[in-house]
Design a protein around this motif. Structure first.
Motif, mmCIF file in Angstrom:
data_model
loop_
_atom_site.group_PDB
_atom_site.id
_atom_site.type_symbol
_atom_site.label_atom_id
_atom_site.label_comp_id
_atom_site.label_asym_id
_atom_site.label_seq_id
_atom_site.Cartn_x
_atom_site.Cartn_y
_atom_site.Cartn_z
ATOM 1 N N LEU A 105 0.827 -1.208 0.000
ATOM 2 C CA LEU A 105 0.000 0.000 0.000
ATOM 3 C C LEU A 105 0.862 1.259 0.000
ATOM 4 N N ILE A 106 1.982 1.203 0.717
ATOM 5 C CA ILE A 106 2.892 2.347 0.752
ATOM 6 C C ILE A 106 3.430 2.626 -0.652
ATOM 7 N N GLU A 107 3.838 1.563 -1.340
ATOM 8 C CA GLU A 107 4.363 1.725 -2.699
ATOM 9 C C GLU A 107 3.287 2.258 -3.643
ATOM 10 N N ALA A 108 2.060 1.760 -3.481
ATOM 11 C CA ALA A 108 0.970 2.238 -4.332
ATOM 12 C C ALA A 108 0.720 3.726 -4.130
ATOM 13 N N MET A 109 0.736 4.182 -2.882
ATOM 14 C CA MET A 109 0.533 5.611 -2.632
ATOM 15 C C MET A 109 1.668 6.434 -3.227
ATOM 16 N N ALA A 110 2.900 5.942 -3.091
ATOM 17 C CA ALA A 110 4.046 6.668 -3.648
ATOM 18 C C ALA A 110 3.930 6.818 -5.156
ATOM 19 N N LEU A 111 3.350 5.798 -5.806
ATOM 20 C CA LEU A 111 3.258 5.787 -7.268
ATOM 21 C C LEU A 111 1.875 6.192 -7.779
ATOM 22 N N ARG A 112 1.069 6.790 -6.888
ATOM 23 C CA ARG A 112 -0.221 7.364 -7.280
ATOM 24 C C ARG A 112 -1.190 6.327 -7.852
ATOM 25 N N LEU A 113 -1.109 5.106 -7.364
ATOM 26 C CA LEU A 113 -1.998 4.054 -7.841
ATOM 27 C C LEU A 113 -3.224 3.975 -6.944
ATOM 28 N N PRO A 114 -4.438 4.082 -7.504
ATOM 29 C CA PRO A 114 -5.654 3.910 -6.705
ATOM 30 C C PRO A 114 -5.681 2.565 -6.002
ATOM 31 N N ILE A 115 -6.367 2.515 -4.854
ATOM 32 C CA ILE A 115 -6.367 1.328 -3.995
ATOM 33 C C ILE A 115 -7.791 0.951 -3.627
ATOM 34 N N VAL A 116 -8.069 -0.357 -3.669
ATOM 35 C CA VAL A 116 -9.243 -0.923 -3.005
ATOM 36 C C VAL A 116 -8.712 -2.020 -2.092
ATOM 37 N N ALA A 117 -9.022 -1.946 -0.807
ATOM 38 C CA ALA A 117 -8.422 -2.869 0.155
ATOM 39 C C ALA A 117 -9.456 -3.318 1.178
ATOM 40 N N SER A 118 -9.024 -4.252 2.021
ATOM 41 C CA SER A 118 -9.935 -4.767 3.043
ATOM 42 C C SER A 118 -10.030 -3.800 4.216
ATOM 43 N N GLU A 119 -11.172 -3.840 4.842
ATOM 44 C CA GLU A 119 -11.460 -2.913 5.941
ATOM 45 C C GLU A 119 -10.996 -3.525 7.257
ATOM 46 N N ILE A 120 -9.691 -3.544 7.466
ATOM 47 C CA ILE A 120 -9.105 -4.017 8.716
ATOM 48 C C ILE A 120 -8.231 -2.900 9.275
ATOM 49 N N PRO A 121 -8.053 -2.838 10.599
ATOM 50 C CA PRO A 121 -7.399 -1.678 11.207
ATOM 51 C C PRO A 121 -6.020 -1.322 10.655
ATOM 52 N N PRO A 122 -5.089 -2.276 10.450
ATOM 53 C CA PRO A 122 -3.772 -1.857 9.953
ATOM 54 C C PRO A 122 -3.821 -1.215 8.573
ATOM 55 N N ILE A 123 -4.724 -1.687 7.715
ATOM 56 C CA ILE A 123 -4.843 -1.103 6.381
ATOM 57 C C ILE A 123 -5.452 0.288 6.459
ATOM 58 N N ALA A 124 -6.498 0.432 7.261
ATOM 59 C CA ALA A 124 -7.099 1.756 7.435
ATOM 60 C C ALA A 124 -6.077 2.739 8.009
ATOM 61 N N GLU A 125 -5.230 2.264 8.926
ATOM 62 C CA GLU A 125 -4.193 3.108 9.515
ATOM 63 C C GLU A 125 -3.167 3.542 8.471
ATOM 64 N N THR A 126 -2.794 2.611 7.584
ATOM 65 C CA THR A 126 -1.794 2.917 6.564
ATOM 66 C C THR A 126 -2.333 3.916 5.544
ATOM 67 N N ILE A 127 -3.534 3.683 5.058
ATOM 68 C CA ILE A 127 -4.111 4.547 4.017
ATOM 69 C C ILE A 127 -4.531 5.898 4.574
ATOM 70 N N GLY A 128 -4.948 5.921 5.824
ATOM 71 C CA GLY A 128 -5.398 7.180 6.407
ATOM 72 C C GLY A 128 -6.736 7.621 5.831
ATOM 73 N N ASP A 129 -6.934 8.926 5.735
ATOM 74 C CA ASP A 129 -8.229 9.474 5.308
ATOM 75 C C ASP A 129 -8.241 9.869 3.838
ATOM 76 N N ILE A 130 -7.466 9.156 3.016
ATOM 77 C CA ILE A 130 -7.420 9.472 1.583
ATOM 78 C C ILE A 130 -8.793 9.303 0.942
ATOM 79 N N GLY A 131 -9.500 8.238 1.334
ATOM 80 C CA GLY A 131 -10.839 8.021 0.787
ATOM 81 C C GLY A 131 -10.960 6.852 -0.173
ATOM 82 N N TRP A 132 -9.895 6.052 -0.349
ATOM 83 C CA TRP A 132 -10.032 4.860 -1.197
ATOM 84 C C TRP A 132 -10.970 3.867 -0.529
#
Length: 261
Positions: free
Chosen positions: A162-189
């Protein structure tokens, strides 16, 4: 496993500090190891932007040409070991649903073999546009060529992909689990239940169909990477952790010396 866990619990009080890669990991391990939360320091993983490169149009088109994918084809990307943890099987289920709405889409699956390899191969069989690429050393290139990352992990510590995807401006769809929500933050994916192929398919379609609407979120993701997840930020935070441990140990030794005199 139980013996190892018991040994961890017994030896945990001897440790000055613990390092966790996310606040969720810190919370869980504080409970499991029966240690105070303030003994655990959260330091996120980092990535080097220079190593990842930049998501230019030339790079995108070059990689697509190498993969025999034209410029207009919607591309879903999965980057993960083929383990049950990573939910690649759910990505394939979702992609099969997605093609009823976007029939020309392609799914690229990059990852080392794992305990779900047989399941993944069976689910991909018979679908020409599901491409199992195996282990790849050009994941940043694949991210530049793709239109959305599917990351429905059943559990995670943080999610370096997910970190690499954000660095490279790649949209994300991910599972709704706490560590992923923490990593993505409030971007809105979109975040969806980890075992729900239907919800994942709907979220992937939503991202693919919005196109230019995603630009603000791409910008926000890249800003979040630069603010939180660079290699420099991770190195500085780890150095501070070691410095704090050394200072704590120096104070402890000093107190012991004074008490003896």
């Amino acid at each position: 496993m139980r013996a190892v866990q018991a040994a961890d619990i017994l030896t945990a009080p001897l440790t000055t500090r613990f390092h966790a890669i996310s606040s969720d990991v810190a919370r869980v391990m504080s409970r499991r190891l029966r240690i105070p939360a303030d003994r655990i320091r959260v330091v996120y993983r980092g990535r080097d932007q220079a190593t990842l490169g930049s998501p230019t149009l030339d790079r995108r088109l070059r990689i697509r040409t190498m993969l025999s994918i034209d410029a207009e084809t919607p591309v879903v990307l999965s980057v993960a070991r083929l383990d049950r943890q990573k939910g690649v099987d759910i990505t394939i289920d979702a992609f099969r649903r997605l093609t009823s709405r976007i029939p020309n889409a392609v799914l690229l699956v990059a990852g080392r073999p794992g305990n779900a390899s047989a399941v993944v191969r069976a689910k991909a069989e018979g679908h020409a546009e599901i491409r199992l690429l195996g282990h790849r050393k050009d994941v940043p290139d694949l991210m530049c060529a793709a239109d959305v990352l599917s990351f429905p992990s059943r559990w995670e510590g943080q999610g370096g992909t997910l970190i690499e995807a954000m660095a490279l401006r790649l949209p994300i769809v991910a599972s709704e689990i706490p560590p992923i929500a923490e990593t993505i933050g409030d971007i809105g994916w979109p975040l969806v239940p980890s075992d729900d192929g239907r919800a994942l398919a709907q979220a992937l379609v939503s991202v693919l169909e919005r196109g230019a609407v995603n630009e603000a979120k791409r910008d926000a993701g890249q800003r979040r990477f630069r603010a939180v997840f660079t290699a420099e930020a991770a190195s500085a935070a780890m150095a501070k952790l070691y410095q704090d441990v050394l200072r704590s140990e120096e104070r402890r030794v000093g107190k012991e010396c004074r008490s003896r005199w």
